[in-house]
Design a protein around this motif. Structure first.
Motif, PDB file in Angstrom:
ATOM      1  N   PHE A 203       4.392   2.048 -12.500  1.00  0.00           N
ATOM      2  CA  PHE A 203       3.117   2.129 -13.212  1.00  0.00           C
ATOM      3  C   PHE A 203       2.371   0.803 -13.105  1.00  0.00           C
ATOM      4  O   PHE A 203       1.180   0.765 -12.812  1.00  0.00           O
ATOM      5  CB  PHE A 203       3.353   2.506 -14.680  1.00  0.00           C
ATOM      6  N   ARG A 204       3.093  -0.308 -13.343  1.00  0.00           N
ATOM      7  CA  ARG A 204       2.454  -1.631 -13.257  1.00  0.00           C
ATOM      8  C   ARG A 204       1.984  -1.926 -11.840  1.00  0.00           C
ATOM      9  O   ARG A 204       0.947  -2.561 -11.650  1.00  0.00           O
ATOM     10  CB  ARG A 204       3.419  -2.717 -13.727  1.00  0.00           C
ATOM     11  N   LEU A 205       2.735  -1.481 -10.856  1.00  0.00           N
ATOM     12  CA  LEU A 205       2.331  -1.704  -9.464  1.00  0.00           C
ATOM     13  C   LEU A 205       1.018  -0.977  -9.172  1.00  0.00           C
ATOM     14  O   LEU A 205       0.120  -1.518  -8.540  1.00  0.00           O
ATOM     15  CB  LEU A 205       3.426  -1.216  -8.509  1.00  0.00           C
ATOM     16  N   VAL A 206       0.913   0.255  -9.652  1.00  0.00           N
ATOM     17  CA  VAL A 206      -0.270   1.071  -9.371  1.00  0.00           C
ATOM     18  C   VAL A 206      -1.467   0.647 -10.225  1.00  0.00           C
ATOM     19  O   VAL A 206      -2.587   0.572  -9.720  1.00  0.00           O
ATOM     20  CB  VAL A 206       0.042   2.571  -9.588  1.00  0.00           C
ATOM     21  N   TYR A 207      -1.240   0.345 -11.501  1.00  0.00           N
ATOM     22  CA  TYR A 207      -2.361   0.158 -12.431  1.00  0.00           C
ATOM     23  C   TYR A 207      -2.507  -1.228 -13.039  1.00  0.00           C
ATOM     24  O   TYR A 207      -3.452  -1.471 -13.773  1.00  0.00           O
ATOM     25  CB  TYR A 207      -2.257   1.170 -13.579  1.00  0.00           C
ATOM     26  N   GLY A 208      -1.600  -2.116 -12.798  1.00  0.00           N
ATOM     27  CA  GLY A 208      -1.691  -3.421 -13.446  1.00  0.00           C
ATOM     28  C   GLY A 208      -1.177  -4.499 -12.529  1.00  0.00           C
ATOM     29  O   GLY A 208      -1.283  -4.393 -11.315  1.00  0.00           O
TER      30      GLY A 208
ATOM     31  N   THR B 222       0.838  -1.206   0.000  1.00  0.00           N
ATOM     32  CA  THR B 222       0.000   0.000   0.000  1.00  0.00           C
ATOM     33  C   THR B 222       0.866   1.248   0.000  1.00  0.00           C
ATOM     34  O   THR B 222       0.590   2.208  -0.731  1.00  0.00           O
ATOM     35  CB  THR B 222      -0.960  -0.015   1.207  1.00  0.00           C
ATOM     36  N   ALA B 223       1.930   1.258   0.793  1.00  0.00           N
ATOM     37  CA  ALA B 223       2.838   2.411   0.831  1.00  0.00           C
ATOM     38  C   ALA B 223       3.499   2.617  -0.532  1.00  0.00           C
ATOM     39  O   ALA B 223       3.640   3.760  -0.996  1.00  0.00           O
ATOM     40  CB  ALA B 223       3.885   2.225   1.917  1.00  0.00           C
ATOM     41  N   LEU B 224       3.897   1.547  -1.185  1.00  0.00           N
ATOM     42  CA  LEU B 224       4.515   1.658  -2.511  1.00  0.00           C
ATOM     43  C   LEU B 224       3.523   2.207  -3.534  1.00  0.00           C
ATOM     44  O   LEU B 224       3.871   3.057  -4.361  1.00  0.00           O
ATOM     45  CB  LEU B 224       5.030   0.297  -2.976  1.00  0.00           C
ATOM     46  N   ILE B 225       2.290   1.734  -3.465  1.00  0.00           N
ATOM     47  CA  ILE B 225       1.262   2.208  -4.398  1.00  0.00           C
ATOM     48  C   ILE B 225       0.968   3.691  -4.163  1.00  0.00           C
ATOM     49  O   ILE B 225       0.904   4.474  -5.117  1.00  0.00           O
ATOM     50  CB  ILE B 225      -0.019   1.359  -4.279  1.00  0.00           C
ATOM     51  N   THR B 226       0.803   4.088  -2.922  1.00  0.00           N
ATOM     52  CA  THR B 226       0.493   5.502  -2.651  1.00  0.00           C
ATOM     53  C   THR B 226       1.668   6.403  -3.017  1.00  0.00           C
ATOM     54  O   THR B 226       1.456   7.521  -3.489  1.00  0.00           O
ATOM     55  CB  THR B 226       0.050   5.731  -1.196  1.00  0.00           C
TER      56      THR B 226
ATOM     57  N   ALA C 244       5.001   7.329 -16.694  1.00  0.00           N
ATOM     58  CA  ALA C 244       4.725   5.897 -16.856  1.00  0.00           C
ATOM     59  C   ALA C 244       5.840   5.196 -17.626  1.00  0.00           C
ATOM     60  O   ALA C 244       6.241   4.080 -17.276  1.00  0.00           O
ATOM     61  CB  ALA C 244       3.388   5.699 -17.563  1.00  0.00           C
ATOM     62  N   VAL C 245       6.370   5.842 -18.649  1.00  0.00           N
ATOM     63  CA  VAL C 245       7.453   5.248 -19.443  1.00  0.00           C
ATOM     64  C   VAL C 245       8.747   5.193 -18.631  1.00  0.00           C
ATOM     65  O   VAL C 245       9.488   4.216 -18.706  1.00  0.00           O
ATOM     66  CB  VAL C 245       7.637   6.031 -20.767  1.00  0.00           C
TER      67      VAL C 245
ATOM     68  N   GLU D 201     -10.038  -0.997   1.778  1.00  0.00           N
ATOM     69  CA  GLU D 201     -11.239  -0.325   1.297  1.00  0.00           C
ATOM     70  C   GLU D 201     -11.321   1.088   1.875  1.00  0.00           C
ATOM     71  O   GLU D 201     -11.263   1.278   3.084  1.00  0.00           O
ATOM     72  CB  GLU D 201     -12.473  -1.130   1.709  1.00  0.00           C
ATOM     73  N   GLY D 202     -11.422   2.065   0.982  1.00  0.00           N
ATOM     74  CA  GLY D 202     -11.517   3.455   1.415  1.00  0.00           C
ATOM     75  C   GLY D 202     -10.217   3.985   2.001  1.00  0.00           C
ATOM     76  O   GLY D 202     -10.199   5.029   2.634  1.00  0.00           O
ATOM     77  N   GLY D 203      -9.118   3.290   1.770  1.00  0.00           N
ATOM     78  CA  GLY D 203      -7.828   3.647   2.364  1.00  0.00           C
ATOM     79  C   GLY D 203      -7.042   4.643   1.540  1.00  0.00           C
ATOM     80  O   GLY D 203      -7.576   5.332   0.654  1.00  0.00           O
ATOM     81  N   PRO D 204      -5.739   4.690   1.788  1.00  0.00           N
ATOM     82  CA  PRO D 204      -4.887   5.704   1.149  1.00  0.00           C
ATOM     83  C   PRO D 204      -4.759   5.551  -0.359  1.00  0.00           C
ATOM     84  O   PRO D 204      -4.493   6.538  -1.045  1.00  0.00           O
ATOM     85  CB  PRO D 204      -3.535   5.526   1.842  1.00  0.00           C
ATOM     86  N   THR D 205      -4.979   4.366  -0.888  1.00  0.00           N
ATOM     87  CA  THR D 205      -4.890   4.227  -2.339  1.00  0.00           C
ATOM     88  C   THR D 205      -6.058   4.933  -3.031  1.00  0.00           C
ATOM     89  O   THR D 205      -5.902   5.429  -4.140  1.00  0.00           O
ATOM     90  CB  THR D 205      -4.835   2.743  -2.760  1.00  0.00           C
ATOM     91  N   VAL D 206      -7.189   4.992  -2.373  1.00  0.00           N
ATOM     92  CA  VAL D 206      -8.338   5.722  -2.926  1.00  0.00           C
ATOM     93  C   VAL D 206      -8.016   7.214  -2.953  1.00  0.00           C
ATOM     94  O   VAL D 206      -8.235   7.889  -3.961  1.00  0.00           O
ATOM     95  CB  VAL D 206      -9.618   5.446  -2.109  1.00  0.00           C
ATOM     96  N   ALA D 207      -7.468   7.720  -1.858  1.00  0.00           N
ATOM     97  CA  ALA D 207      -7.095   9.141  -1.798  1.00  0.00           C
ATOM     98  C   ALA D 207      -6.036   9.464  -2.857  1.00  0.00           C
ATOM     99  O   ALA D 207      -6.078  10.525  -3.495  1.00  0.00           O
ATOM    100  CB  ALA D 207      -6.595   9.495  -0.403  1.00  0.00           C
ATOM    101  N   GLY D 208      -5.092   8.551  -3.057  1.00  0.00           N
ATOM    102  CA  GLY D 208      -4.046   8.758  -4.068  1.00  0.00           C
ATOM    103  C   GLY D 208      -4.617   8.819  -5.466  1.00  0.00           C
ATOM    104  O   GLY D 208      -4.206   9.644  -6.287  1.00  0.00           O
TER     105      GLY D 208
END
Length: 142
Positions: free
Chosen positions: A112-117, A66-70, A105-106, A127-134
């Motif tokens: 990018f893959r971590l966040v979107y794929g 989650t920290a890496l994604i945010t 992204a490039v 659910e409803g956590g920091p990734t939603v805010a990000g």
């Protein structure tokens, strides 16, 4: 009444070391994710610590992910904001934001893959956590 610029708080040596360890853990975790293997044991081995010691910094693998994604979402939002600000008129700002997003992204395909794929087996964002805010912050920047 005079206003003085806000002065950032001075961190203790312990806090600075903790922040440095967190940064190193995240960097190692991103390297492992880019290589297709993200495990706490492998990250700990890279840093010369036990896997158990990582739990002092991140209570679970999911919290590390989650920290890496945010962090990735924040970096993307920063890039988009900078690209937008470099544009002139409305169209230029939109094109600048889009080009900056693509460049981010490039330049950072593993983030990018971590966040979107590439779903990570067993990981579910809180659910409803920091990734939603990000994600919302990125949308606002566009």
């Amino acid at each position: 009444m005079s206003t003085s610029p806000s002065v950032p708080p001075v961190l203790s040596v312990r806090d600075r070391r903790h922040a440095e360890a967190v940064r190193e853990i995240k960097e190692a975790a991103l390297r492992h994710h880019a290589a297709g293997e993200l495990s706490l044991r492998a990250v700990a081995r890279d840093l010369g610590m036990s896997a158990q010691a990582l739990y002092h910094y991140f209570p679970s693998r999911d919290e590390l992910i989650t920290a890496l994604i945010t962090d990735g979402q924040a970096a993307a939002a920063q890039a988009v904001a900078a690209g937008r600000e470099a544009g002139g008129d409305r169209r230029g700002r939109l094109v600048g934001a889009a080009v900056a997003y693509r460049d981010w992204a490039v330049d950072q395909p593993h983030v990018f893959r971590l966040v979107y794929g590439d779903p990570i087996p067993g990981y579910a964002a809180p659910e409803g956590g920091p990734t939603v805010a990000g994600a919302l912050r990125l949308g606002v920047e566009f």
